[in-house]
Design an enzyme around this catalytic site. Sequence first.
Site, short mmCIF file in Angstrom:
data_model
loop_
_atom_site.label_atom_id
_atom_site.label_comp_id
_atom_site.label_asym_id
_atom_site.label_seq_id
_atom_site.Cartn_x
_atom_site.Cartn_y
_atom_site.Cartn_z
N LYS A 120 0.38 -1.15 -0.16
CA LYS A 120 -0.19 0.33 0.12
C LYS A 120 1.19 1.14 -0.14
O LYS A 120 0.44 1.73 -1.09
CB LYS A 120 -1.26 -0.18 1.38
N ARG A 196 -10.04 -0.44 8.92
CA ARG A 196 -9.63 -1.71 8.88
C ARG A 196 -10.41 -2.26 10.15
O ARG A 196 -10.04 -3.25 10.14
CB ARG A 196 -8.55 -1.14 10.25
N ARG A 231 11.80 -5.59 5.09
CA ARG A 231 10.85 -4.10 4.92
C ARG A 231 12.26 -3.09 5.82
O ARG A 231 12.89 -3.17 6.95
CB ARG A 231 9.61 -3.48 5.38
N ARG A 260 10.61 -1.08 11.16
CA ARG A 260 9.61 -1.11 12.10
C ARG A 260 10.11 -2.42 13.40
O ARG A 260 9.99 -3.54 12.76
CB ARG A 260 8.11 -1.32 10.96
N ARG A 271 -0.99 -9.71 12.77
CA ARG A 271 -1.68 -8.43 11.41
C ARG A 271 -2.59 -9.01 10.98
O ARG A 271 -3.36 -8.83 10.71
CB ARG A 271 -0.09 -7.66 11.75
P1 AP5 Z 1 4.98 -1.75 1.96
O1 AP5 Z 1 4.55 -0.33 0.53
O2 AP5 Z 1 5.38 -0.92 3.70
O3 AP5 Z 1 3.51 -2.41 2.64
P2 AP5 Z 1 2.53 -1.57 3.70
O4 AP5 Z 1 0.71 -2.52 2.54
O5 AP5 Z 1 2.37 -0.23 3.00
O6 AP5 Z 1 2.50 -2.39 4.46
P3 AP5 Z 1 2.31 -2.12 6.23
O7 AP5 Z 1 2.77 -2.88 6.94
O8 AP5 Z 1 2.61 -0.57 6.17
O9 AP5 Z 1 0.50 -2.20 6.22
P4 AP5 Z 1 -0.23 -2.90 7.66
O10 AP5 Z 1 -1.25 -2.10 7.11
O11 AP5 Z 1 0.63 -3.67 8.11
O12 AP5 Z 1 0.64 -0.80 8.27
P5 AP5 Z 1 0.21 0.06 8.49
O13 AP5 Z 1 1.51 0.65 8.78
O14 AP5 Z 1 -0.85 0.41 8.14
O15 AP5 Z 1 5.61 -2.73 1.63
C1 AP5 Z 1 6.30 -3.68 2.07
C2 AP5 Z 1 7.51 -3.91 1.99
O16 AP5 Z 1 7.50 -4.85 0.86
C3 AP5 Z 1 8.23 -3.13 1.50
O17 AP5 Z 1 10.27 -2.89 2.02
C4 AP5 Z 1 8.69 -3.32 -0.05
O18 AP5 Z 1 9.31 -2.08 -0.73
C5 AP5 Z 1 8.28 -4.24 -0.31
N1 AP5 Z 1 7.04 -4.09 -1.34
C6 AP5 Z 1 6.38 -3.21 -1.66
N2 AP5 Z 1 5.84 -3.88 -3.12
C7 AP5 Z 1 6.77 -4.51 -3.84
C8 AP5 Z 1 6.31 -5.15 -4.62
N3 AP5 Z 1 5.26 -4.81 -5.66
N4 AP5 Z 1 6.85 -6.63 -5.72
C9 AP5 Z 1 8.11 -6.81 -3.98
N5 AP5 Z 1 8.67 -5.95 -3.10
C10 AP5 Z 1 7.58 -4.91 -2.57
O19 AP5 Z 1 -0.72 -0.15 10.49
C11 AP5 Z 1 0.85 -0.07 11.20
C12 AP5 Z 1 -0.16 -0.51 12.61
O20 AP5 Z 1 -0.49 1.40 12.69
C13 AP5 Z 1 -1.43 -1.82 12.58
O21 AP5 Z 1 -0.60 -2.84 13.20
C14 AP5 Z 1 -2.12 -1.12 13.59
O22 AP5 Z 1 -1.64 -1.63 14.64
C15 AP5 Z 1 -2.17 0.27 13.40
N6 AP5 Z 1 -2.66 1.05 12.62
C16 AP5 Z 1 -2.77 1.52 11.36
N7 AP5 Z 1 -4.18 1.87 10.97
C17 AP5 Z 1 -5.39 1.44 12.16
C18 AP5 Z 1 -6.75 1.39 11.80
N8 AP5 Z 1 -7.34 1.81 10.70
N9 AP5 Z 1 -7.37 0.82 12.93
C19 AP5 Z 1 -6.69 0.49 13.82
N10 AP5 Z 1 -5.32 0.71 14.11
C20 AP5 Z 1 -4.68 0.83 12.49
#
Ligand code: AP5
Length: 622
Positions: A120, A196, A231, A260, A271
């Site tokens: 994402k 979410r 990552r 992270r 997760r």
């Molecule tokens: P990346 O682009 O970083 O992936 P992402 O989908 O953004 O992953 P996240 O881990 O950030 O998502 P998440 O939903 O778990 O965490 P968030 O930060 O939102 O890519 C990942 C890796 O893959 C990178 O190394 C990248 O280089 C590689 N990559 C990307 N595309 C690729 C491709 N096409 N091919 C190969 N490699 C690739 O949330 C974190 C925490 O916050 C949650 O766990 C929760 O505790 C809290 N939180 C956030 N939002 C909420 C909510 N709405 N409600 C409650 N808690 C929340």
Amino acid sequence: FSSAPSLSLSLSLLVSATKMLPNSPPTALHINNVTSSSPISSLSTFSLYPSPLSSLYSSSSSSVSSLSIPSPLPQQHLSSLHVHGHTHLKTSPMRKGLKIMCSQSEPLKVMISGAPASGKGTQCEMIVQKFGLVHISTGDLLRYEVSAGTEIGNKAKEYMNAGRLVPDEIVTAMVTARLSQKDAKEKGWLLDGYPRSFVQAESLEKLKIRPDVYITLDVPDEILIDRCVGRRLDPVTRKIYHIKNFPPETEEIKARLVTRPDDTEEKVKSRLQIYKQNAEAILSTYSNILKKIDGNHAKEVIFEEIDTLLSQVQNEKVKATKLGKSALQSDFGNKESWRGIPTRLNNIPHSREIRKYFYDDVLQATQRAINAGKTLLKVEINIPELNPEMDVYRIGTLMELVRVLALSFADDGKRVKVCVQGSMGEGALAGMPLQLAGSRKILEFMDWGDYDAMGTFINIGSIGDKEVDEQDDMFILVAPQNAVGNCIIDDLRAMTDAAGNRPVILINPRLKDLPASSGIMQTMGRDKRLEYAASFENCYLFRLLYYAGTQYPIMGALRMSYPYRYEVYKRVDEHSGREKYVILSTFTKRPNGDEINNAFEGKTGNEVKASGIWGFLSSILG
Ligand code: AP5
């Protein structure tokens, strides 16, 4: 059958100055009552300082020059310019980094979701760069709060580090406050990681905050874990790296990368599990604007698909604004009256919105299949107005669908032949299937746009090898069907042989043999005929599910849109007197009656034979 009037748009070309502003000072965000039971009421307790936190992710743009497209330029070309800019701007030295914004429409509102590490954040960087939306990532907002040691951060930290969701009221208040800021309203927004949970989705619904499109990135579990564990983040530029997939450009960057705390294998698994538990409930809120994208490709390939999709949505919004008809919203548009699959499908005639939803749904699936190199395709769409078994069948709806498909491909510069089979049989037995009577004439008289597509990019023909001309790029066959005692398959086969690797798309074909009036079925060569009919691959399927022998009430729906899975939905009545469709199950192959029955009964696998009240379904899906 009138088509949309042509547009003469004034497009603003923003020479891209879209640079991330990584070091903008973040807003301090304070919350006094994070335990409030109402996510919305807690809003009032915020105090927001002027510089928005997410300016971290927003873009700046400068030097706006205005390009007026002269009015004779046909609408279709305009949309091509917009949607498929690369085709028409190929030679422009300004192409790279060029942003096309339509000043007259509402800004784009996009949600992107997917499992942890589905990409994402990576895609959001590219979307922001191209579309200039304000990126609102709840993960980033929360991580900032944690690193700044704010009250919110301290509360959120324990949840995040455990890989659990932060309480809804904290996150919802953050998001709604951010969405209400001026830049998000003016530039449009890209919401990443929210909602979410079902409660979060409902909070936005109550505030009538809805996106134009809801994108989900699909990636297999094992790849997600590898992506998370590998990552790395650059704390200075906030760029996302991966030790194998996207290593840092320099040693200097490498030295400052951080991991992270929630990116350990164990936490990722937790997760992922939480994501799966919530995903389906959220999908039911957005299924009418849902676009699933295969996230297991190179990031540029994924972005290309997202880019096309968002350009198309933006284009639709421009059209709707230009026409001044809020009712004429695209399938991505906000729908007050229904969510998910259009509801009230037994109300005839279908509204224009509903018809448009299905036309666009079919179009996108067909485009994806053709882009994937498929050539023998079929579309089966059996909403009541397109189901010849029902007395509400409307030939006009079929023709409109065909026109949408043909004009869209013509728009891309393809020469499309729209084919209706001629009358079959000889002498007193000559005739045409009732469903098609008069359809060729209707096609000829229809409005095919203002740029004389008819006769150039679109031609009308019949079925057979003689209809295949060298200049034709593709063929759309309108409801080809066998009639009593007459079989269209030989003509069809000759035609597809002549077409070679050019796409042939059958719209609502009926290729099963029909018994003659004597009740006798022609058996000679039947296996071969059926085998040939089955060689056309479904790129789209939609049918409503009823009790056998009835057409009311609608019990559910079966949908497939290439390249995604077959989805079984159940229709659910809501308290408010409204209804919605909820996904029960998905299948890689077209499910049979037993499998659908089991989905309705909450059973998985094929071990249970259909019985009970849902047994009715078997008979209609043979
Ligand atoms: P990346 O682009 O970083 O992936 P992402 O989908 O953004 O992953 P996240 O881990 O950030 O998502 P998440 O939903 O778990 O965490 P968030 O930060 O939102 O890519 C990942 C890796 O893959 C990178 O190394 C990248 O280089 C590689 N990559 C990307 N595309 C690729 C491709 N096409 N091919 C190969 N490699 C690739 O949330 C974190 C925490 O916050 C949650 O766990 C929760 O505790 C809290 N939180 C956030 N939002 C909420 C909510 N709405 N409600 C409650 N808690 C929340």
